[in-house]
Design a protein around this motif. Structure first.
Motif, mmCIF file in Angstrom:
data_model
loop_
_atom_site.group_PDB
_atom_site.id
_atom_site.type_symbol
_atom_site.label_atom_id
_atom_site.label_comp_id
_atom_site.label_asym_id
_atom_site.label_seq_id
_atom_site.Cartn_x
_atom_site.Cartn_y
_atom_site.Cartn_z
ATOM 1 N N VAL A 39 0.865 -1.545 -0.581
ATOM 2 C CA VAL A 39 -0.196 0.508 0.108
ATOM 3 C C VAL A 39 1.073 1.705 -0.217
ATOM 4 O O VAL A 39 0.494 2.217 -0.804
ATOM 5 N N GLU A 42 2.218 2.702 -3.410
ATOM 6 C CA GLU A 42 1.078 3.351 -4.174
ATOM 7 C C GLU A 42 1.311 4.703 -4.058
ATOM 8 O O GLU A 42 1.515 5.364 -3.569
ATOM 9 N N CYS A 45 -0.792 7.088 -0.962
ATOM 10 C CA CYS A 45 -1.064 6.121 0.641
ATOM 11 C C CYS A 45 -2.062 7.344 1.463
ATOM 12 O O CYS A 45 -0.692 8.515 1.719
ATOM 13 N N ASP A 49 -5.395 4.799 3.902
ATOM 14 C CA ASP A 49 -5.020 3.113 3.440
ATOM 15 C C ASP A 49 -4.468 1.951 4.246
ATOM 16 O O ASP A 49 -4.285 1.146 4.029
ATOM 17 N N ALA A 53 -5.179 -1.743 5.334
ATOM 18 C CA ALA A 53 -4.264 -3.252 4.428
ATOM 19 C C ALA A 53 -4.301 -3.464 5.900
ATOM 20 O O ALA A 53 -4.585 -4.905 5.924
#
Length: 65
Positions: A39, A42, A45, A49, A53
């Motif tokens: 994550v 990405e 973030c 997020d 996760a």
């Protein structure tokens, strides 16, 4: 998001994981860390997020590799 910000967010989430799992449960800790790394890589973030996760990694059963 700058790397320093992501690092701070990751540390906060990992602190929560460490506080909530026994030290010998390295499988769970590793599963969460792998998901968090994915994550964090990405483009977008956020703390939300990372928290999502973390929750997903803690609640989903690991798959066989």
């Amino acid at each position: 998001m700058p790397d320093a910000e992501i690092t701070v967010l990751l540390e906060a989430v990992l602190d929560d994981v460490r506080a909530g799992t026994p030290p010998w449960d390295t499988t769970t800790r590793e599963r969460v860390a792998v998901r968090l790394r994915a994550v964090a890589r990405e483009d977008h973030c956020s703390l939300e997020d990372l928290e999502r996760a973390r929750r997903d990694a803690l609640t989903r059963a690991p798959t066989a590799m």
